[in-house]
Design an enzyme around this catalytic site. Structure first.
Site, PDB file in Angstrom:
ATOM      1  N   ALA A 306       0.833  -1.201   0.000  1.00 50.13           N
ATOM      2  CA  ALA A 306       0.000   0.000   0.000  1.00 50.13           C
ATOM      3  C   ALA A 306       0.875   1.260   0.000  1.00 50.13           C
ATOM      4  O   ALA A 306       1.960   1.249   0.566  1.00 50.13           O
ATOM      5  CB  ALA A 306      -0.916  -0.021   1.227  1.00 50.13           C
ATOM      6  N   PRO A 307       0.406   2.331  -0.669  1.00 51.74           N
ATOM      7  CA  PRO A 307      -0.915   2.533  -1.263  1.00 51.74           C
ATOM      8  C   PRO A 307      -1.093   2.005  -2.678  1.00 51.74           C
ATOM      9  O   PRO A 307      -2.153   2.148  -3.248  1.00 51.74           O
ATOM     10  CB  PRO A 307      -1.046   4.058  -1.249  1.00 51.74           C
ATOM     11  CG  PRO A 307       0.347   4.548  -1.433  1.00 51.74           C
ATOM     12  CD  PRO A 307       1.210   3.589  -0.669  1.00 51.74           C
ATOM     13  N   ASP A 367       9.320  -3.240  -0.321  1.00 48.96           N
ATOM     14  CA  ASP A 367       9.433  -1.820   0.052  1.00 48.96           C
ATOM     15  C   ASP A 367       9.272  -1.767   1.569  1.00 48.96           C
ATOM     16  O   ASP A 367       8.172  -1.614   2.094  1.00 48.96           O
ATOM     17  CB  ASP A 367       8.347  -1.013  -0.653  1.00 48.96           C
ATOM     18  CG  ASP A 367       8.500   0.485  -0.438  1.00 48.96           C
ATOM     19  OD1 ASP A 367       9.421   0.888   0.289  1.00 48.96           O
ATOM     20  OD2 ASP A 367       7.687   1.250  -0.998  1.00 48.96           O
ATOM     21  N   CYS A 420      12.371   4.269   1.429  1.00 46.75           N
ATOM     22  CA  CYS A 420      12.353   5.707   1.132  1.00 46.75           C
ATOM     23  C   CYS A 420      13.051   6.460   2.267  1.00 46.75           C
ATOM     24  O   CYS A 420      12.493   7.385   2.858  1.00 46.75           O
ATOM     25  CB  CYS A 420      10.933   6.207   0.921  1.00 46.75           C
ATOM     26  SG  CYS A 420       9.798   5.866   2.293  1.00 46.75           S
TER      27      CYS A 420
END
Length: 491
Positions: A306-307, A367, A420
């Site tokens: 998500a997202p 991720d 990130c």
């Protein structure tokens, strides 16, 4: 390596308290000669009409801004959650759209410039504000953001600040102090800005020191300066990026990403939204999925999905995607986005610690949950909601997830690990540790040609984007989210 010089303030250092409060996290260690301060010109910002009744009609919006800032800094609540219609501040969506925009603008400015504002307050306060003063510091920061950096009448900022203090039982006794400090701030604005203009002030000491060590002082300073600019709107398009760039008045920046220069109005009103031609995704966030190469008709796991931007990329390229995330609520948004885009994926709500796939995957994109310091341009609260110990704790979680996901990869398969984060402890260091523990894996080195952006491939062949990557003129038109990614192949 020298760092920005330590500022000398009139107020005594504040003991304890929250990050960014006067005396906390606003000064830098190092020599006496720091980076040259920028000029003291008042910055442009959201414009508010100079109407006579602004001081009274603006109280509800500013009070909500104060409340939210208190939650974000005091309780480490994500700003996005406080601004969400469900579960956010209960009065925010009761405001008129114009006032909601004002709240967002004030909070964005107060957080992006938090270190500078704290340094200014240090100079104006004769003694530290006592700990148990209710909303006093938040009231001062909200008012200072308007006075110093926004095109809002000074009298409105001062009058509403005093009125908010008067309505709060714990802050009421300090309304005279608030009034005096803010009036002096308006009178001395230009001198205060000139003395406290350096962008490094807006980064907590420990975070800035880490960037200095990882990237050098010059780059660390450039990152801090870039965080003062709101990022542009990046769209990942299914096909014909050049055509969509022409239609939307943007330009192609990498692969299938079209960048628009801060379009006005709602994203949903842009051409192509209803027909599912594109989705919002930073250009850097669009890179990791591309590193898996040709995924057509391959089984691909998108972990912590998500997202859904990466899921959409993989599905649009013909992959049979299994999108896994722990948050059922966020997966609802992912499913809605896929439906709008006309794409399909198997959506699984599960904690990866307890999830086991039915069969190995040809490729995996992980991720991993991280500090998100690479997204401070978009989420300025991140700088103030993180603590030094967070990085090591997250790195342990990331390593454990990577170890677990690696067991689900078919022999000869490809796994891309990404975060990130700007912190090497959540990127390069995790991969170094993993390769030492799992010799059957190796890095499949990236090339500048396949990434499509200059200067973001490391000597070891990993991806490392920074907010100052993709320099454009003007500066605010460039930049990327900070991302790390490594492509691993299982022998």
């Amino acid at each position: 390596m020298t760092g920005p010089n330590q500022d000398k303030s009139k107020g005594k250092p504040r003991k304890g308290g929250r990050p960014g409060a006067p005396g906390q996290g606003t000064h830098r260690p190092g020599g006496r000669h720091g980076p040259k301060a920028a000029d003291g010109q008042r910055k442009g910002g959201p414009k508010t009409p100079d109407r006579a009744d602004q001081a009274t009609t603006g109280i509800p919006a500013r009070k909500i801004a104060v409340d939210i800032l208190n939650k974000v800094i005091g309780e480490r609540r994500p700003l996005d959650e406080e601004l969400r219609e469900t579960g956010g501040h209960p009065e925010f969506f009761a405001l008129e759209p114009r006032d909601r925009a004002l709240v967002r603008a004030i909070l964005g400015t107060a957080l992006r410039r938090r270190g500078q504002i704290a340094a200014v307050l240090d100079r104006l306060l004769e003694r530290p504000v006592p700990e148990k003063t209710g909303l006093v510091l938040d009231i001062l920061h909200v008012a200072a953001a308007q006075i110093l950096f926004m095109e809002i009448p000074d009298r409105a900022a001062v009058a509403t600040a005093v009125a908010i203090a008067d309505r709060d039982g714990r802050s009421r006794r300090y309304k005279g102090l608030i009034n005096a400090v803010l009036r002096r701030m308006t009178a001395e604005r230009e001198d205060l800005l000139a003395a406290n203009a350096a962008p490094w002030r807006n980064v907590p000491v420990w975070l800035f020191a880490g960037w200095q060590k990882a990237y050098g002082e010059e780059t660390a300073l450039a990152i801090a300066a870039m965080h003062l600019h709101e990022p542009n709107l990046d769209l990942s398009v299914k096909n014909d990026p050049g055509g969509w760039a022409e239609r939307l008045g943007g330009h192609v920046v990498a692969g299938n990403t079209v960048r628009l220069v801060r379009p006005g109005g709602r994203v949903e009103a842009l051409e192509g939204y209803n027909e599912g031609a594109w989705w919002v995704q930073d250009a850097a966030a669009g890179l990791p999925a591309r590193l898996l190469g040709d995924v057509a008709d391959k089984s691909v796991a998108d972990l912590c999905a998500a997202p859904g931007g990466k899921t959409a990329q993989l599905a649009a390229r013909g992959a049979r995607v299994t999108a896994v995330d722990i948050s059922a609520r966020r997966l609802e948004r992912l499913s809605e986005n896929l439906a709008r885009l006309g794409l399909a994926a198997e959506v699984v709500s599960a904690d990866l610690a307890g999830y086991t796939p039915d069969a190995p995957f040809d490729a995996i994109l992980l991720d991993a949950p991280c500090s998100a310091t690479g997204t401070i341009r978009r989420h300025p609260d991140v700088a103030w909601n993180r603590r030094p110990g967070d990085i090591a704790a997250l790195a342990e979680q990331q390593f454990a997830l990577l170890e677990r996901a690696a067991g689900w990869l078919a022999p000869g398969g490809t796994l891309v690990y990404c975060t990130c984060s700007l912190e090497p402890g959540e990127g390069e260091d995790v991969i170094t540790r993993f390769l030492a523990a799992r010799p059957e894996f190796r890095i499949s080195a990236l090339t500048a040609e396949e990434v499509g952006i200059e200067g973001v491939v490391t000597p070891r062949g990993e991806l490392r984007t920074l907010p100052v990557s993709l320099p454009l003129d003007p500066l605010a038109s460039g930049g990327l989210d900070g991302f790390y990614a490594a492509r691993l192949v299982r022998s």
